[in-house]
Every structure is written in C-alpha cells, then in structure tokens.
Write an enzyme that holds these catalytic residues in place. Structure first.
Site, mmCIF file in Angstrom:
data_model
loop_
_atom_site.group_PDB
_atom_site.id
_atom_site.type_symbol
_atom_site.label_atom_id
_atom_site.label_comp_id
_atom_site.label_asym_id
_atom_site.label_seq_id
_atom_site.Cartn_x
_atom_site.Cartn_y
_atom_site.Cartn_z
ATOM 1 N N GLY A 178 31.189 -67.149 45.000
ATOM 2 C CA GLY A 178 30.153 -67.704 45.862
ATOM 3 C C GLY A 178 28.739 -67.625 45.328
ATOM 4 C CB THR A 179 27.233 -66.418 42.143
ATOM 5 O OG1 THR A 179 28.157 -67.160 41.327
ATOM 6 C CG2 THR A 179 27.649 -64.976 42.168
ATOM 7 N N GLY A 180 27.080 -69.417 43.055
ATOM 8 C CA GLY A 180 26.377 -70.692 42.945
ATOM 9 C C GLY A 180 25.961 -71.251 44.292
ATOM 10 C CB CYS A 181 27.788 -71.546 47.517
ATOM 11 S SG CYS A 181 29.268 -72.363 46.903
ATOM 12 C CE LYS A 207 24.185 -72.359 38.762
ATOM 13 N NZ LYS A 207 24.933 -72.467 40.039
ATOM 14 C CB THR A 213 30.622 -62.908 40.772
ATOM 15 O OG1 THR A 213 31.722 -63.390 39.973
ATOM 16 C CG2 THR A 213 30.103 -61.609 40.186
#
Length: 264
Positions: free
Chosen positions: A209-212, A176, A207
């Site tokens: 929580g983007t990865g989860c 990412k 932003t």
C-alpha cells in the site's frame, strides 16, 4: 460553528485485504485530517499473498459515482489509482479534464506481489489521456519503464526518467526510487525545478500500500492548501512513518500502518 474539512476524492480499486487501494486512500485521508470520498473503479479479491482476481465496474457506474460526489459535495483534490482498462482510463480522464482541483495520478499497473492490475492495451490511454490531467504523477521505477522505456539503474537516471514522463503532459512528476539500493530517494521535477526527498530505508518487508498511501497523502496536503513541493515533503514524511510501523498480516506481505501517528 462546525468547520467543514477539505474534501478529497479517490478513484481507484477496492482492496479486500484493506492494505492498498481505496481502503488505504481513505485511511490516509482520515489520518491527515481531510474528508475522503470514493469512486470504485474495480473490485479485487486480494490478501497478503497476492491478487486472486479483479473485476472492473462499468464505465457508466464510475461516471455516475464521480458526478454524484463532485456535483453535490465538491472536491479540493482528486487521486486516481487502479483503473484497470482502456475504457475506464478514458472515462476518468474525460471526467478530470475540466476539473479545476489538483489531480494526483498514481499510474498503478501491478500489485506489490507482481500481479497485473492494468491491461497492457490501457497504457496508451494512460499516456495520452490521463497523464495530461495530472498535477502530479507518481510512478515507481517499473511504471516509468512501462510508460517511457527509460530504465533507472540509479539516482543519476531519475532526471531523464522524470523528463520522459513530463513529455506526456503532467505538471509535475515524482519518480519514486524506493526499489533502488541505499536510502529511499524520490525526485520531484516540473521541467525546471528539481526537488529531492530522501529518507532512511527500514528493514521491514510489510510495505503493502505504499504507492496508494503516498499519492493519497499528496492529494490530501494539496487539498489543505500546500503547494506541490510542500505537499510531497509532508506526504513523504507520513508514508515513511507508515512504512517504519508496517505490520504482519496473513502469511505474506503486511500493510503499512496508516494510523501510526495515533499510536505514539
């Protein structure tokens, strides 16, 4: 006749603020039309300002939750997030190894605020035990450096980063590039096939929580029968919209909007 939705299991930490972790995973799964289930591996005290503390669950509690869900209800995909300690990483890896469903590993090590969520001594277990179980692993650039030592300074370095992560045994790696300047570009690679996913970068600091959210969306689309590149493309589209609609909560960084498609 009632149609049973695809079932997706998240194994991760709880976020008391509701923006990341298991809460984000379950919101994402609902938004994408699958039935979300959970194994709580750790509990955090967390809000928009950061993580004030976390407490991991005993390995036997994690294993019992997993067996309870998988042996009765079954799963079409699994997503892992915060696992906190070597014993939990090894426990979860052992549970996943014989599973036939696709596994998406989000190698969570720090929060959006920079708070540690994985013990330093757990990194080797992530590399040698957890990553080999992954259908897709989704590291950000900090996690790539932690796991492999490869420093990504621009898109030109992302292929080398993906190759370094692949050496630990996952089938696919999604590197990412959200922390780089310019457009938000991610690279999906399986050692042969290279897929780039690009999106506009939005001027929005909320932003959390983007990865989860991205990893859960990938798992959801895999459970719905899409292949890995199509699952990642659909997940990228969903999380981009969620980032665009991110909103302020508290005094710090707010969450992405998991329900953005419902609001028109």
């Amino acid at each position: 006749m009632v149609q049973i939705p695809a079932r997706v299991l998240t194994i991760a930490g709880s976020d008391s603020g509701g923006g990341a972790g298991i809460q984000a995973d379950l919101k994402t799964m609902l938004a994408l039309g699958v039935h979300g289930m959970s194994v709580v591996a750790a509990v955090t005290a967390q809000n928009s300002l950061g993580v004030q503390g976390y407490w991991e669950l005993p390995a036997e509690a994690v294993a019992a939750q997993f067996r309870s869900v998988v042996d009765d209800i079954g799963v079409q995909a699994v997503k892992t997030g915060m696992l906190a300690s070597p014993v939990l990483v090894e426990t979860v890896a052992g549970l996943l190894a014989p599973l036939r469903a696709p596994v998406v590993v989000d190698p969570v090590s720090v929060s959006k605020h920079g708070d540690p969520l994985l013990a330093e001594e757990a990194l080797d277990a992530v590399r040698t035990k957890l990553l080999p179980t992954a259908t897709v692993v989704t590291p950000n650039l900090f996690e790539v450096r932690q796991l492999t030592g490869v420093e990504v300074r621009g898109p030109q370095d992302m292929r080398a980063a993906a190759e370094a992560v692949l050496a630990y045994g996952p089938s696919w790696v999604l590197v990412k590039g959200g922390h780089l300047e310019g457009e938000a570009a991610d690279l999906l690679f399986d050692g042969t096939r290279e897929h780039w996913f690009r999106s506009e970068r939005y001027d929005n600091r909320h932003t959390h929580g983007t990865g989860c959210t991205l990893a859960s969306a990938i798992a959801s689309h895999l459970a719905l029968g899409r292949d890995v590149p199509r699952a990642v493309a659909a997940a990228k589209d969903y999380v981009t919209g969620a980032i665009r609609q991110g909103f302020p909560l508290g005094a710090g960084i707010g969450p992405v909007d998991h329900g953005w498609r419902f609001r028109g």
